[in-house]
Design a protein around this motif. Structure first.
Motif, PDB file in Angstrom:
ATOM      1  N   GLU A 179     100.360 112.862-109.312  1.00  0.00           N
ATOM      2  CA  GLU A 179     101.503 112.576-107.596  1.00  0.00           C
ATOM      3  C   GLU A 179     100.718 111.240-107.523  1.00  0.00           C
ATOM      4  O   GLU A 179      99.788 111.045-106.901  1.00  0.00           O
ATOM      5  CB  GLU A 179     100.891 113.518-106.490  1.00  0.00           C
ATOM      6  N   VAL A 180     102.188 109.888-107.117  1.00  0.00           N
ATOM      7  CA  VAL A 180     101.517 108.937-106.644  1.00  0.00           C
ATOM      8  C   VAL A 180     100.933 109.177-105.187  1.00  0.00           C
ATOM      9  O   VAL A 180     101.910 109.615-104.347  1.00  0.00           O
ATOM     10  CB  VAL A 180     102.773 108.459-106.911  1.00  0.00           C
ATOM     11  N   ARG A 181      99.613 108.410-104.752  1.00  0.00           N
ATOM     12  CA  ARG A 181      99.560 108.519-103.351  1.00  0.00           C
ATOM     13  C   ARG A 181      99.780 106.734-102.793  1.00  0.00           C
ATOM     14  O   ARG A 181     100.116 106.546-101.455  1.00  0.00           O
ATOM     15  CB  ARG A 181      98.067 108.836-103.807  1.00  0.00           C
ATOM     16  N   PHE A 182      99.363 105.672-103.745  1.00  0.00           N
ATOM     17  CA  PHE A 182     100.075 104.774-103.056  1.00  0.00           C
ATOM     18  C   PHE A 182     100.113 103.117-104.286  1.00  0.00           C
ATOM     19  O   PHE A 182      99.227 104.217-105.339  1.00  0.00           O
ATOM     20  CB  PHE A 182      98.799 104.342-101.851  1.00  0.00           C
ATOM     21  N   THR A 183     100.206 102.608-104.164  1.00  0.00           N
ATOM     22  CA  THR A 183     100.627 101.817-104.381  1.00  0.00           C
ATOM     23  C   THR A 183      99.587  99.959-104.225  1.00  0.00           C
ATOM     24  O   THR A 183     100.025  99.921-102.912  1.00  0.00           O
ATOM     25  CB  THR A 183     101.515 101.241-104.989  1.00  0.00           C
ATOM     26  N   GLU A 184      99.730  99.035-104.861  1.00  0.00           N
ATOM     27  CA  GLU A 184      99.136  97.433-104.285  1.00  0.00           C
ATOM     28  C   GLU A 184     100.398  96.975-105.390  1.00  0.00           C
ATOM     29  O   GLU A 184     100.009  96.885-106.993  1.00  0.00           O
ATOM     30  CB  GLU A 184      97.969  97.221-105.100  1.00  0.00           C
ATOM     31  N   THR A 185     100.843  96.252-104.626  1.00  0.00           N
ATOM     32  CA  THR A 185     101.105  94.935-105.979  1.00  0.00           C
ATOM     33  C   THR A 185     100.981  93.757-105.505  1.00  0.00           C
ATOM     34  O   THR A 185     100.871  93.259-103.960  1.00  0.00           O
ATOM     35  CB  THR A 185     103.136  94.863-104.917  1.00  0.00           C
ATOM     36  N   LEU A 186     100.801  92.781-106.606  1.00  0.00           N
ATOM     37  CA  LEU A 186     100.108  91.344-106.169  1.00  0.00           C
ATOM     38  C   LEU A 186     100.567  91.263-108.050  1.00  0.00           C
ATOM     39  O   LEU A 186     100.526  90.669-109.081  1.00  0.00           O
ATOM     40  CB  LEU A 186      98.248  91.327-106.538  1.00  0.00           C
ATOM     41  N   PRO A 187     101.085  90.188-107.670  1.00  0.00           N
ATOM     42  CA  PRO A 187     102.391  89.697-109.011  1.00  0.00           C
ATOM     43  C   PRO A 187     101.497  88.946-109.351  1.00  0.00           C
ATOM     44  O   PRO A 187     100.840  88.006-108.949  1.00  0.00           O
ATOM     45  CB  PRO A 187     103.551  89.387-108.004  1.00  0.00           C
ATOM     46  N   PRO A 188     101.718  89.447-111.096  1.00  0.00           N
ATOM     47  CA  PRO A 188     102.723  89.861-112.115  1.00  0.00           C
ATOM     48  C   PRO A 188     102.057  90.981-111.832  1.00  0.00           C
ATOM     49  O   PRO A 188     102.768  92.164-113.060  1.00  0.00           O
ATOM     50  CB  PRO A 188     102.850  89.264-113.129  1.00  0.00           C
ATOM     51  N   GLU A 189     101.036  91.991-111.459  1.00  0.00           N
ATOM     52  CA  GLU A 189     100.851  93.432-111.898  1.00  0.00           C
ATOM     53  C   GLU A 189     101.139  94.229-110.252  1.00  0.00           C
ATOM     54  O   GLU A 189     101.357  93.910-108.946  1.00  0.00           O
ATOM     55  CB  GLU A 189      99.757  93.264-111.818  1.00  0.00           C
ATOM     56  N   SER A 235     104.617  94.230-112.600  1.00  0.00           N
ATOM     57  CA  SER A 235     104.727  94.528-110.920  1.00  0.00           C
ATOM     58  C   SER A 235     106.553  94.812-110.956  1.00  0.00           C
ATOM     59  O   SER A 235     107.526  95.330-109.755  1.00  0.00           O
ATOM     60  CB  SER A 235     104.554  93.223-110.457  1.00  0.00           C
ATOM     61  N   SER A 236     107.695  94.228-111.518  1.00  0.00           N
ATOM     62  CA  SER A 236     108.814  93.626-111.857  1.00  0.00           C
ATOM     63  C   SER A 236     109.326  95.670-112.359  1.00  0.00           C
ATOM     64  O   SER A 236     110.639  96.440-112.389  1.00  0.00           O
ATOM     65  CB  SER A 236     109.075  93.552-113.072  1.00  0.00           C
TER      66      SER A 236
END
Length: 392
Positions: free
Chosen positions: A302-312, A361-362
């Motif tokens: 169950e996905v709770r949250f995400t963190e995006t810092l390109p490229p990841e 990240s894409s």
């Protein structure tokens, strides 16, 4: 230049505290070795024994072919770079760098030539007349390094030299120190609590815990083949995901989900059939099914949250499976903060693990809700829950 050899080294304080226990390690001539571990693990004490700033309780310490147990610090031909720079505020950059040479009674012309050469190496030539208070943090650290380099010692000792710098400067200085060490070829022992520094700088990493060497080797070896649970969770950012799983008929059972065992692990895990083991999955081995050629087993979460810092993109998801709550894992959580221990205890009550996946990240994945990760099963890690040792 010289090697440094620890033979059965012990450090016990008068109150009975054993800071270093039976340390056996050979650091080769010209090698860059990083000691890493949580607070109180013995890494700085080991460095200070090489420097002569701590007495050795037992064992033998050699620099080159010379036993240095009873030698004064100034006789050991080492140079140390401290966390707080230890610069003389009333002296210019030139005088700070020149001070060790003046103390040795070197001629002024030779001092000037050597300081100029060192300043050029460190990009400090235009700052030689300035005082430390007029320099940036990174420039002060270069001056501190210049004072060590100018002596042309057999061994450099660096005690968390980057901890007072901001994040951007730390990255810059990591590259700078690595470049300088390669250029000078001086045997270097670098102490840090930051495993990212250790992984990016050292030819070899020495992981310490409670005064005991846990594992040593190239960064890739410690990452791909951790010797025990402590190294597995300490090395890697984000940390390895750990689950408690049962073994049954060629599969590991995580909660109500089954993952097939990799072929290479069947023999070594045969003795654990019907028992629980710790199962480790690196974040990059929980992958987007759409990117996979061929069939890989799935792990529902169950996905709770995400963190995006390109490229990841880091995806944090709750997996209904028992967490690993060994002493090793709890110790690392305590080293992070008290809240980390509380989170682990909450997960233990819920019998769930907040796992982390590392995506490009894409790539897609829901910000919330049910999701099935593909698992690179042949990269699973297994550990004995009683001893913490890796099962090979």
């Amino acid at each position: 230049m010289a090697s440094v050899t620890f033979s059965d080294i012990q450090k016990t304080y008068p109150d009975g505290t054993r800071a270093v226990v039976d340390l056996n390690l050979e650091i080769n001539d010209g090698e860059f070795v990083v000691f890493v571990g949580p607070s109180g693990c013995g890494k700085t004490t080991s460095l200070r024994m090489v420097a002569g700033l701590e007495d050795i309780s037992d064992g033998e310490l050699r620099i080159g072919d010379t036993v240095v147990n009873d030698m004064a610090p100034q006789q050991r031909d080492i140079a140390m770079v401290f966390q707080n720079y230890a610069l003389y505020p009333h002296m210019s950059v030139f005088d700070n760098i020149a001070y060790p040479l003046e103390s040795q009674g070197m001629k002024k012309g030779d001092i000037k030539e050597r300081v100029a050469r060192t300043a050029e190496l460190l990009g400090l030539t235009e700052h030689l007349k300035r005082r430390p208070r007029n320099l940036s943090g990174g420039q002060r650290q270069r001056v501190a390094m210049g004072r060590a380099i100018v002596r042309q010692p057999q061994v450099f000792l660096m005690d968390e030299p980057l901890s007072n710098l901001d994040a951007k400067l730390r990255v810059q200085m990591r590259a700078e120190i690595t470049r300088l060490q390669e250029q000078l070829g001086v045997t270097t022992i670098f102490v840090t609590h930051d495993q990212v520094e250790a992984m990016t700088m050292g030819d070899r990493i020495v992981v310490m815990r409670k005064g005991v060497l846990q594992q040593q080797g190239p960064p890739e070896l410690l990452y791909d083949e951790p010797a025990n649970l402590f190294v597995a969770e300490f090395i890697g950012s984000p940390a390895m995901n750990l689950f408690r799983g049962g073994l049954d008929d060629g599969a590991v059972v995580l909660g109500g989900q089954r993952l097939p065992l990799p072929e290479r692990a069947l023999g070594s895990l045969a003795a654990y059939r019907g028992r629980e083991v710790a199962v480790g999955i690196r974040p990059e081995h929980l992958v987007d099914p759409a990117t996979v050629d061929g069939a890989l087993p799935r792990l529902a979460a169950e996905v709770r949250f995400t963190e995006t810092l390109p490229p990841e993109r880091l995806i944090y998801a709750s997996v209904e499976a028992p967490p690993v709550m060994t002493e090793d894992v709890l110790e690392i959580a305590k080293d992070v903060d008290a809240a980390a221990v509380e989170r682990l205890e909450e997960l233990e009550e819920k019998q769930s693990v907040l796992a982390c996946a590392r995506f490009d990240s894409s790539r897609g994945a829901p910000d919330r809700g049910r999701y099935e990760f593909a698992v690179v099963a042949d990269r699973l890690h297994f550990f004995d829950l009683d001893t913490g040792a890796a099962i090979r």
